[in-house]
Design an enzyme around this catalytic site. Structure first.
Site, mmCIF file in Angstrom:
data_model
loop_
_atom_site.group_PDB
_atom_site.id
_atom_site.type_symbol
_atom_site.label_atom_id
_atom_site.label_comp_id
_atom_site.label_asym_id
_atom_site.label_seq_id
_atom_site.Cartn_x
_atom_site.Cartn_y
_atom_site.Cartn_z
ATOM 1 N N GLU A 169 0.956 -1.200 -0.095
ATOM 2 C CA GLU A 169 -0.040 0.064 0.101
ATOM 3 C C GLU A 169 0.808 1.372 0.002
ATOM 4 O O GLU A 169 0.366 2.443 -0.069
ATOM 5 C CB GLU A 169 -1.008 0.241 1.187
ATOM 6 C CG GLU A 169 -2.055 -0.925 1.185
ATOM 7 C CD GLU A 169 -1.734 -2.440 1.644
ATOM 8 O OE1 GLU A 169 -0.419 -2.623 1.875
ATOM 9 O OE2 GLU A 169 -2.539 -3.216 2.142
ATOM 10 N N LYS A 217 0.221 -9.108 24.520
ATOM 11 C CA LYS A 217 -0.164 -8.315 25.548
ATOM 12 C C LYS A 217 -0.337 -8.954 26.726
ATOM 13 O O LYS A 217 -1.353 -9.872 27.116
ATOM 14 C CB LYS A 217 -1.760 -7.958 25.276
ATOM 15 C CG LYS A 217 -1.659 -7.001 24.038
ATOM 16 C CD LYS A 217 -3.136 -6.570 23.549
ATOM 17 C CE LYS A 217 -3.007 -5.537 22.284
ATOM 18 N NZ LYS A 217 -4.185 -5.449 21.521
ATOM 19 N N TRP A 233 2.993 -4.244 26.518
ATOM 20 C CA TRP A 233 3.143 -5.245 25.242
ATOM 21 C C TRP A 233 4.477 -5.445 25.050
ATOM 22 O O TRP A 233 5.484 -4.946 25.347
ATOM 23 C CB TRP A 233 2.711 -4.052 24.209
ATOM 24 C CG TRP A 233 1.152 -3.780 24.204
ATOM 25 C CD1 TRP A 233 0.168 -4.057 25.203
ATOM 26 C CD2 TRP A 233 0.654 -2.728 23.026
ATOM 27 N NE1 TRP A 233 -0.931 -3.334 24.429
ATOM 28 C CE2 TRP A 233 -0.698 -2.789 23.426
ATOM 29 C CE3 TRP A 233 1.175 -2.378 21.985
ATOM 30 C CZ2 TRP A 233 -1.723 -2.104 22.678
ATOM 31 C CZ3 TRP A 233 0.141 -1.489 21.093
ATOM 32 C CH2 TRP A 233 -0.923 -1.578 21.611
#
Lengths: 540, 540
Positions: free
Chosen positions: B333, B440, B445
């Protein structure tokens, strides 16, 4: 136009504000060093420049400047001038850089033609501003590029200082987003005939030019570069360097008004300049200084030369000091970079003589620029390195029409440069002459630039210009106007003998006239028109 | 939108045809070397490539291809594939590059979704084409990229050779001029969830990406570069190298299908490759080969690494062979280059350890790309090098919407990358994980990529993947899935002890599972979804 399938990528516009944003975010350590009017150095970094440029935009807005408004500058290369580039252009207004060396009447004409609403000027130009202010009644603000306490005393008109203006701006200004075709800069051609004409640069043309100019085959700028534009910021945006440097996070060294050889050399060495850009006359005085003092360049790797042809001897003199010459070609109408000369892979092992011949050329078009040479009827001429033709260029940073003109400057996007050139089979272009300067002798063309280039290599000549003199038999013949080096004893015969073996016999001038100095225009170019007016009849 | 003053520069569009034109005119000596299916080398130069690309465009036109028509390729990196890039894109049609490693059903889906009218394929893929042709009834021509006599025998469908098709084209074809927003390329994402989605590149996005990718701070390409894209031309246009190489006149080395370490090394040395680009798995096999045979790199200066995170050990192993690693980040993208990691001036004198840490990051946005990190509510997070956030990007070569989609992919031009990243105060971005892969653990994290990077430095491990395993107390805990090097004896305890002092205690995996091999998708990435399906319950 061909009907195609529209692609689905972002419509994000190319805006000059993003250049300074990028530098501040990704090259926050990148320094901007400016030599001030008193000789001292000012230094700060890209985030400082951005913060002040945004504050300036905010202050301008509060002063009534709107997108599209023309804001003029009369200033040397320095940090406040740089802030004006981004503050004015970034808010969607137009930064109109004016050459202070022009005649005051011409400056006043340009300000009126552009309808500038504000004029920012270095304090050195307070006298000039006093002269022209009365001729420019539509200018609403005159701002001196200094601190509040440095505003020149005794001015006839109300002056504000740049720093006081900045105080009125706010810190949390946001750059507006607008179409990339919006104008961001305006520069007038030096106009040897008729009045100067304006070239109105767009955000798009400026950003694309900065991309192309930064490429390894072009100026090769990175965050490791230390770049010094000696070419003034009022002269086609200092060849785009003030935009290209932040794009790449290069350290920027702005030399102010002290452009003599000694000052430049000291600054180059003190700041570790790796890449400097200027016109041949500037480099001549720098080389004179360094050679005279057995000086050297520790960091300087490349000297970009443009504005007029680079004398052969200059390539050698720089080379002897470990500096490569990057010879370029461009015009106000081409933003300005059109071509640059660098050695190709196949050239690296050639003998010095051959490499020098290649570097003498103006070289290859930057990607984005198309070029061709055409004959008097507009028919394209071959790229054979021999055919002389009028050089035409087109591309996204080439002018479409002059400011205020109601029709395009060229046909099919092709702009006629006014130069006569050859292009070799490998695509390297060489300017042979200005269309108006070339010498038409017996149906053949003689390049006045080539003749000058040989003359300039003569050790006893300081400067030389070759013009067409009327001739009863050949129509025109070359005539050399020369300035001898102080103290040198040199005769016309000495100079003419120097040409033997270096040029075709019929290219050798018929006569040499010695003068005290040559007339130069405001951008440092020799005024050949003046010479022709005076000497064209000498051989008749 | 802000009302501005339109500037007066040329409206010349940015078109991919001008890239090959420029190379042919200004870098006519620039070679394109292709390894063919039989291992032999084909070589020609940019003018040959341009001539054939124009002939191809003419032949396509005569075969009914119109501007906007989608033309597919299923091919390795080679000169005919390159001609398709320029011939198809140059005529205003769309070159749709397909990954042959996808499942045949997925390839057929993609061809139908794109509504491709022609498919060009390497003869190696004749079997694949036979499988899918029946599923793609709208394809009008299947063309084998070979000479007439090399067309695979026994094909079930009418095949033509590329060279026979080219014969029908004419030499004096002229590129059409059209709007730069016209599509020129189409590439589908690998689509780990749902069907693949198409990204429709424009002429503008492709040319701007090529400018930015060529800059000294990015891939640093010049006419002196010898560039080898090992990354396939069906994988986001080989990171834009087929466009950037002609822009700069770089020699291009296209390795075909022989991507094992020995073949790549031989080609790099024989052709003097200075810059090569590929994914970590490719470089692992190259390094294994070179190290095993005490080989060396004579000309190679830089290896660009992208597609997934670069293991620390790889930086060191390349460095030991005199090669610098240029670590990049991008996506289908984003055309794909978004960020590149290079040392800044202040970094050059840092100790190796520090420099390695900097080069591990994905680095700085190319000029043109804006980025930010946001929290779950979309609020922007600070550039402090610590805050983990969802990475958002925008810019002229970032996708606006997917092919066939009726709404933009992001808001305000910002595209959500699906990556979790930090950005340090100097602007260097570091991918911490894919949003879906991050672990998590007790509200904090853990980057699975960081854990893998440490594991990969263990001398007895060939490959490793870290996934989130469900945990009764912490919600999730890291679990390492590892492949031991052949012949090595290594235990889970050995591997876990290896983490001590290299990571925070709570980042160390709870367990190590040894497997024979890891599952990879068609672009060589480890399929963590498969691993999670199998092992997520192991700690529960």
């Amino acid at each position: 136009m061909t009907q195609t399938l529209p692609g689905l990528m972002s419509h994000a516009p190319l805006l000059v504000s993003s250049l300074i944003d990028h530098a501040a975010r990704h090259h926050r350590g990148g320094e901007i060093v400016s030599r001030l009017g008193d000789g001292s150095l000012h230094r700060y970094r890209y985030p400082d420049c951005r913060r002040r440029a945004m504050r300036l935009a905010s202050a301008l807005e509060r002063s009534g400047v709107q997108p599209g408004t023309r804001v003029a500058t009369i200033a040397w290369n320095g940090f406040r001038h740089l802030e004006l580039y981004f503050g004015v252009g970034g808010m969607g207004a137009v930064c109109h850089t004016i050459n202070p060396r022009l005649h005051p009447d011409q400056i006043a004409y340009i300000i009126r033609d552009a309808a500038d609403q504000m004029v920012f000027f270095d304090v050195e130009f307070a006298g000039l501003v006093g002269e022209i202010a009365g001729l420019c009644p539509e200018v609403r603000h005159w701002v001196a590029l200094c601190d509040a306490h440095e505003v020149p005393a005794g001015a006839k008109l109300p002056l504000e200082s740049y720093e006081a203006l900045l105080e009125r701006g706010c810190e949390d200004y946001q750059w507006p987003v607008f179409d990339e075709s919006a104008a961001c800069g305006l520069c007038y051609t030096s106009g040897t005939t008729g009045q100067p004409k304006g070239v109105l640069y767009t955000n798009r043309s400026t950003v694309l030019h900065a991309y192309a100019a930064s490429l390894p085959n072009a100026m090769n700028l990175s965050s490791h570069s230390v770049v010094m534009p000696v070419v003034p910021m009022f002269h086609v945006n200092a060849w785009g360097i003030p935009y290209a440097a932040p794009l790449n996070g290069a350290k920027l060294v702005l030399p102010g008004r002290m452009l003599d050889g000694a000052s430049l050399h000291a600054l180059i060495e003190a700041e570790g300049v790796t890449f400097a850009a200027g016109v041949p006359t500037i480099w001549l005085s720098l080389l004179e200084h360094v050679e005279r003092n057995s000086g050297r360049f520790d960091a300087l790797r490349e000297a970009a030369i443009g504005g007029s042809a680079c004398p052969v001897s200059m390539v050698d003199r720089f080379h002897a000091l470990g500096v490569d010459v990057v010879h370029g070609w461009g015009m106000t109408e081409t933003s300005p970079l059109g071509c640059l000369s660098r050695l190709s892979p196949g050239h690296t092992d050639l003998p010095l003589e051959e490499r020098r011949r290649i570097l003498q050329k103006q070289g290859h078009a930057l990607f984005g620029i198309d070029m061709k040479i055409v004959d008097g009827r507009g028919a394209e001429l071959p790229w054979d390195g021999r055919s002389f033709g009028d050089l035409m260029v087109r591309g996204p940073w080439v002018l479409e029409r002059y400011y205020g003109a109601d029709r395009p400057a060229g046909e099919g996007g092709w702009f006629a440069t006014g130069d006569v050139a050859t292009i070799d089979p490998g695509g390297a272009m060489q300017i042979m002459d200005r269309t108006k300067d070339i010498i038409k002798s017996g149906g053949e063309w003689i390049s006045s630039i080539d003749v000058e280039s040989i003359a300039m290599a003569h050790p006893d000549l300081l400067e030389a210009a070759c013009i067409a003199a009327e001739h009863p038999k050949w129509g025109e013949r070359p005539l050399l106007i020369a300035v001898a080096r102080p103290g040198a004893e040199v005769s016309a015969g000495d100079v003419l003998r120097f040409f033997e073996g270096k040029a075709a016999k019929w290219w050798i001038p018929d006569e040499v006239v010695f003068v005290e100095s040559l007339p130069h225009n405001a951008t440092g170019k020799v005024q050949k028109r003046d010479l022709r007016e005076r000497y064209a009849g000498l051989l008749a």
